[in-house]
Scaffold this motif. Structure first.
Motif, PDB file in Angstrom:
ATOM      1  N   ASP A 136       0.725  -1.170  -0.092  1.00  0.00           N
ATOM      2  CA  ASP A 136      -0.019  -0.128   0.103  1.00  0.00           C
ATOM      3  C   ASP A 136       0.857   1.318  -0.042  1.00  0.00           C
ATOM      4  N   ALA A 137       0.605   2.414  -0.804  1.00  0.00           N
ATOM      5  CA  ALA A 137       1.487   3.339  -1.014  1.00  0.00           C
ATOM      6  C   ALA A 137       1.683   4.045   0.267  1.00  0.00           C
ATOM      7  N   LYS A 138       0.744   4.441   1.042  1.00  0.00           N
ATOM      8  CA  LYS A 138       0.980   5.063   2.308  1.00  0.00           C
ATOM      9  C   LYS A 138       1.670   4.647   3.262  1.00  0.00           C
ATOM     10  N   GLU A 139       1.289   3.155   3.576  1.00  0.00           N
ATOM     11  CA  GLU A 139       2.223   2.269   4.360  1.00  0.00           C
ATOM     12  C   GLU A 139       3.523   2.100   4.091  1.00  0.00           C
ATOM     13  N   ARG A 140       3.643   1.937   2.593  1.00  0.00           N
ATOM     14  CA  ARG A 140       4.928   1.727   2.177  1.00  0.00           C
ATOM     15  C   ARG A 140       5.820   2.983   2.524  1.00  0.00           C
ATOM     16  N   ALA A 141       5.471   4.158   2.176  1.00  0.00           N
ATOM     17  CA  ALA A 141       6.089   5.335   2.585  1.00  0.00           C
ATOM     18  C   ALA A 141       6.540   5.517   4.210  1.00  0.00           C
ATOM     19  N   LYS A 142       5.755   5.037   5.003  1.00  0.00           N
ATOM     20  CA  LYS A 142       6.155   5.126   6.398  1.00  0.00           C
ATOM     21  C   LYS A 142       7.093   4.050   6.620  1.00  0.00           C
ATOM     22  N   ALA A 143       6.918   2.773   6.075  1.00  0.00           N
ATOM     23  CA  ALA A 143       7.937   1.848   6.314  1.00  0.00           C
ATOM     24  C   ALA A 143       9.312   1.961   5.506  1.00  0.00           C
ATOM     25  N   PHE A 144       9.488   2.840   4.530  1.00  0.00           N
ATOM     26  CA  PHE A 144      10.576   3.115   3.893  1.00  0.00           C
ATOM     27  C   PHE A 144      11.255   4.196   4.579  1.00  0.00           C
ATOM     28  N   GLY A 145      10.373   5.185   5.231  1.00  0.00           N
ATOM     29  CA  GLY A 145      11.045   6.208   6.106  1.00  0.00           C
ATOM     30  C   GLY A 145      11.902   5.849   7.196  1.00  0.00           C
ATOM     31  N   ILE A 146      11.315   4.698   7.947  1.00  0.00           N
ATOM     32  CA  ILE A 146      11.982   4.133   9.032  1.00  0.00           C
ATOM     33  C   ILE A 146      13.103   3.720   8.362  1.00  0.00           C
ATOM     34  N   PHE A 147      13.139   2.656   7.423  1.00  0.00           N
ATOM     35  CA  PHE A 147      14.232   1.983   6.947  1.00  0.00           C
ATOM     36  C   PHE A 147      15.186   3.029   6.424  1.00  0.00           C
ATOM     37  N   GLY A 148      14.634   4.094   5.638  1.00  0.00           N
ATOM     38  CA  GLY A 148      15.771   4.944   5.075  1.00  0.00           C
ATOM     39  C   GLY A 148      16.573   5.657   6.381  1.00  0.00           C
ATOM     40  N   ALA A 149      15.834   6.018   7.281  1.00  0.00           N
ATOM     41  CA  ALA A 149      16.468   6.583   8.444  1.00  0.00           C
ATOM     42  C   ALA A 149      17.630   5.648   9.110  1.00  0.00           C
ATOM     43  N   ARG A 194       6.136  11.882   4.886  1.00  0.00           N
ATOM     44  CA  ARG A 194       4.847  12.353   4.953  1.00  0.00           C
ATOM     45  C   ARG A 194       4.348  13.069   3.554  1.00  0.00           C
ATOM     46  N   LEU A 195       5.382  13.412   2.709  1.00  0.00           N
ATOM     47  CA  LEU A 195       5.133  14.046   1.527  1.00  0.00           C
ATOM     48  C   LEU A 195       5.534  12.978   0.380  1.00  0.00           C
ATOM     49  N   MET A 196       5.943  11.781   0.551  1.00  0.00           N
ATOM     50  CA  MET A 196       6.152  10.847  -0.663  1.00  0.00           C
ATOM     51  C   MET A 196       4.897  10.470  -1.585  1.00  0.00           C
ATOM     52  N   ASN A 197       3.883  10.475  -0.559  1.00  0.00           N
ATOM     53  CA  ASN A 197       2.409  10.144  -1.628  1.00  0.00           C
ATOM     54  C   ASN A 197       1.595  11.410  -1.964  1.00  0.00           C
ATOM     55  N   ARG A 198       2.323  12.712  -1.770  1.00  0.00           N
ATOM     56  CA  ARG A 198       1.822  13.950  -2.293  1.00  0.00           C
ATOM     57  C   ARG A 198       2.461  14.492  -3.432  1.00  0.00           C
ATOM     58  N   VAL A 199       3.888  14.383  -3.607  1.00  0.00           N
ATOM     59  CA  VAL A 199       4.521  14.822  -4.536  1.00  0.00           C
ATOM     60  C   VAL A 199       5.412  13.709  -5.306  1.00  0.00           C
ATOM     61  N   PRO A 200       5.816  14.021  -6.526  1.00  0.00           N
ATOM     62  CA  PRO A 200       6.641  13.171  -7.218  1.00  0.00           C
ATOM     63  C   PRO A 200       8.051  13.180  -6.628  1.00  0.00           C
ATOM     64  N   PRO A 201       8.656  11.859  -6.787  1.00  0.00           N
ATOM     65  CA  PRO A 201       9.869  11.641  -5.913  1.00  0.00           C
ATOM     66  C   PRO A 201      10.892  12.648  -6.383  1.00  0.00           C
ATOM     67  N   ARG A 202      11.025  13.211  -7.293  1.00  0.00           N
ATOM     68  CA  ARG A 202      12.130  14.169  -8.019  1.00  0.00           C
ATOM     69  C   ARG A 202      12.106  15.310  -7.042  1.00  0.00           C
ATOM     70  N   LEU A 203      10.779  15.520  -6.696  1.00  0.00           N
ATOM     71  CA  LEU A 203      10.654  16.962  -5.986  1.00  0.00           C
ATOM     72  C   LEU A 203      10.916  16.793  -4.435  1.00  0.00           C
ATOM     73  N   LEU A 204      11.561  15.443  -4.172  1.00  0.00           N
ATOM     74  CA  LEU A 204      11.783  15.312  -2.637  1.00  0.00           C
ATOM     75  C   LEU A 204      13.405  14.975  -2.807  1.00  0.00           C
ATOM     76  N   MET A 205      13.847  14.311  -3.469  1.00  0.00           N
ATOM     77  CA  MET A 205      15.187  13.837  -3.922  1.00  0.00           C
ATOM     78  C   MET A 205      16.184  15.164  -4.420  1.00  0.00           C
ATOM     79  N   ALA A 206      15.697  15.867  -5.263  1.00  0.00           N
ATOM     80  CA  ALA A 206      16.619  16.929  -5.993  1.00  0.00           C
ATOM     81  C   ALA A 206      16.694  17.966  -4.546  1.00  0.00           C
ATOM     82  N   PRO A 207      15.557  18.248  -4.040  1.00  0.00           N
ATOM     83  CA  PRO A 207      15.868  19.583  -3.055  1.00  0.00           C
ATOM     84  C   PRO A 207      16.622  18.942  -1.874  1.00  0.00           C
TER      85      PRO A 207
END
Length: 510
Positions: A139-152, A333-346
């Motif tokens: 699920d997109a929202k759950e995936r975002a939370k899980a990868f947020g923890i994993f990424g940290a 929080r923003l992963m499911n609201r904006v395209p990935p490049r708008l998080l990665m590049a900034p």
């Protein structure tokens, strides 16, 4: 909610124990990431205790890096073939055993063998952990939370390793930098047995690509060893050059073989997809800058600022706080609201600003006025960028390729770490020598003035290399902004109709 990964049957209910599974997957990832840095602070004690020569001490790090980096693709494919849960548990048990051998080492050979063994089991464990996360959270929202923890954890775990390594070395013994892995592994393995349930249909039962295994492993080992050799013996050393040439030939042959065989070790569809390839590349480049910085700041704080190992570890806390905040509070929080490049590049740009601040280091720099805010910015930017990058690198992948796609994430990190340490350390060493030679004639020949010049030269070398790291992060930001063009992940609809929407990253057909 339905299962929504491509290739999965629609209407399959997500595992109700998936969040418990995340705890143990994250714990295993923390152990692997910690091990990349926890031993570094203990190196002087290890070297003295086991009577390891200056020429051989690098092998304490290199033995691990060679086995880990060289076998990652093989480990990812074994996880796909054998089952991620089984590979995950086997990797944990093997890593714990290797750590026990390392902690009990009585001589140099025993220690180096244990480090190589840690790398072997780490190469099985790391891609299994990430691919389990990929097939568990769809699920997109759950995936975002899980990868947020994993990424940290993936981003900040190295700094945590410096803190823990400082404590263990200063207050206990260097051997505990190995023994500490055992409780991590036992808890994670017991939890995995109890709560992790891997979808049976996500297996890849194709025959193993033996030529691909041999070519990729030898090519990656040659590449990592080449950069390690460059750090100690120089870029023009004959063995260094031979390693680089051999690596290029072997990896080119690997690509050729993979394009021809029916069941490749690394299906080229995994890396040739534009968004996924951009994620691997930008992530690997960012790691180059980050690993070099860990090394420089560790030496700067201990040698120039005279911090103890424990104080040095705690000095990295702002970066950890920034990483966790960026990953869980911004990226997730923003992963499911904006395209990935708008998080990665900034994110990479913010990280480059923090890195840019560190180019102003000098012998008398105040920690609070420069190092603290610079680390906060660097951690915040990297945490924000890493989370969508790691998610994108496995998003939209066919379940049978989850292990090898996860291995590519780890490979880009491991090779990036080896390249960053060698490249930036070599630049720093050259700049240090040049600065010293240029100014020694103007220095009064007394011990105090010579010591000050030595420290000035060292800091000049660090800042010269940090300028290069700034440039590398800017390139990462450019790649993220231009290569990655996928849109916002969509939450799947009941009944599985959202599967295609959520997996916006296309998978190239066979």
């Amino acid at each position: 909610m339905s299962q929504s990964s491509p290739g999965l049957s629609p209407g399959i209910t997500p595992d109700p124990r998936r969040w418990k599974a995340l705890v143990f997957i994250a714990l295993a990832q923390l152990m692997v990431v910690l091990d990349a840095t926890i031993v570094n602070i203990a190196l002087p004690s290890v070297q003295t205790d086991l009577d390891i020569s200056d020429g051989n001490r690098q092998w304490i790090i290199t033995a691990y890096a060679l086995a880990f980096g060289g076998l990652l693709l093989f480990g990812g494919r074994i996880a796909d073939l054998w089952g991620r849960k089984r590979a995950f548990i086997t990797g944990l048990v093997g890593f714990a055993a290797a750590s026990a051998i390392g902690g009990a080492a009585q001589n140099e050979a025993m220690l180096l063998g244990a480090r190589a063994l840690q790398g072997v089991f780490g190469a099985l464990l790391a891609p299994a952990a990430l691919s389990l996360l990929t097939v568990t959270f769809t699920d997109a929202k759950e995936r975002a939370k899980a990868f947020g923890i994993f990424g940290a954890i993936a981003g900040g775990g190295g700094a945590v390793g410096l803190i823990l390594g400082g404590f263990l070395t200063e207050y206990l013994d260097w051997r505990w930098t190995f023994f500490v892995n055992i409780p991590f592994a036992v808890i994670a393995a017991a939890g995995a047995i109890a709560v992790i349930a891997e979808p049976s249909f996500s297996r890849n039962r194709s025959p193993l690509d033996i030529p691909g295994v041999l070519l990729s492993t030898s090519g990656l080992v040659a590449l990592v060893y080449g950069f390690t050799r460059a750090e100690s013996d120089g870029w023009t050393d004959s063995v260094t050059l031979i390693m680089f040439v051999a690596s290029a030939v072997l990896l080119a042959a690997f690509v050729f073989v993979e394009s021809r065989v029916s069941a490749p070790l690394l299906p080229l569809r995994v890396v040739l997809e534009r968004n996924r390839g951009g994620a691997y590349l930008s992530l690997g480049l960012a790691i180059i800058g980050m690993f070099g910085l860990f090394l420089f700041l560790t030496y700067y704080l201990q040698i120039v600022k005279d911090f103890s190992p424990v104080k040095t570890g705690f000095a990295f806390l702002p970066m950890i706080v920034g990483m966790i905040t960026g990953s869980t509070q911004i990226g997730a929080r923003l992963m499911n609201r904006v395209p990935p490049r708008l998080l990665m590049a900034p994110g990479f740009l913010v990280g480059s600003v923090g890195m840019l601040m560190l180019t102003q280091l000098d012998v008398d720099t105040s920690y609070a006025s420069l190092l603290l805010p610079a680390q906060l910015l660097l951690g915040l930017g990297m945490g924000t960028a890493f989370m969508p990058a790691m998610s994108l690198a496995t998003q939209g992948i066919e379940p049978r390729d989850a292990g090898v796609a996860s291995a590519m994430v780890n490979t880009s990190q491991q090779v990036g770490g080896a390249v960053g340490t060698a490249l930036l350390n070599t630049i720093a060493a050259s700049a240090t020598t040049s600065y010293f030679d240029d100014h020694v004639a103007d220095t009064a020949k007394n011990a105090g003035a010579m010591e000050l010049l030595r420290l000035d030269s060292m800091v000049n070398g660090y800042t010269t290399a940090i300028w290069v790291a700034v440039g590398i992060l800017l390139v990462s930001a450019f790649i993220a902004a231009t290569f990655i063009n996928t849109g916002v992940p969509k939450a799947p609809e009941a009944g599985g109709e959202g599967a295609e929407d959520e997996a916006k990253v296309p998978v190239i057909a066979h």
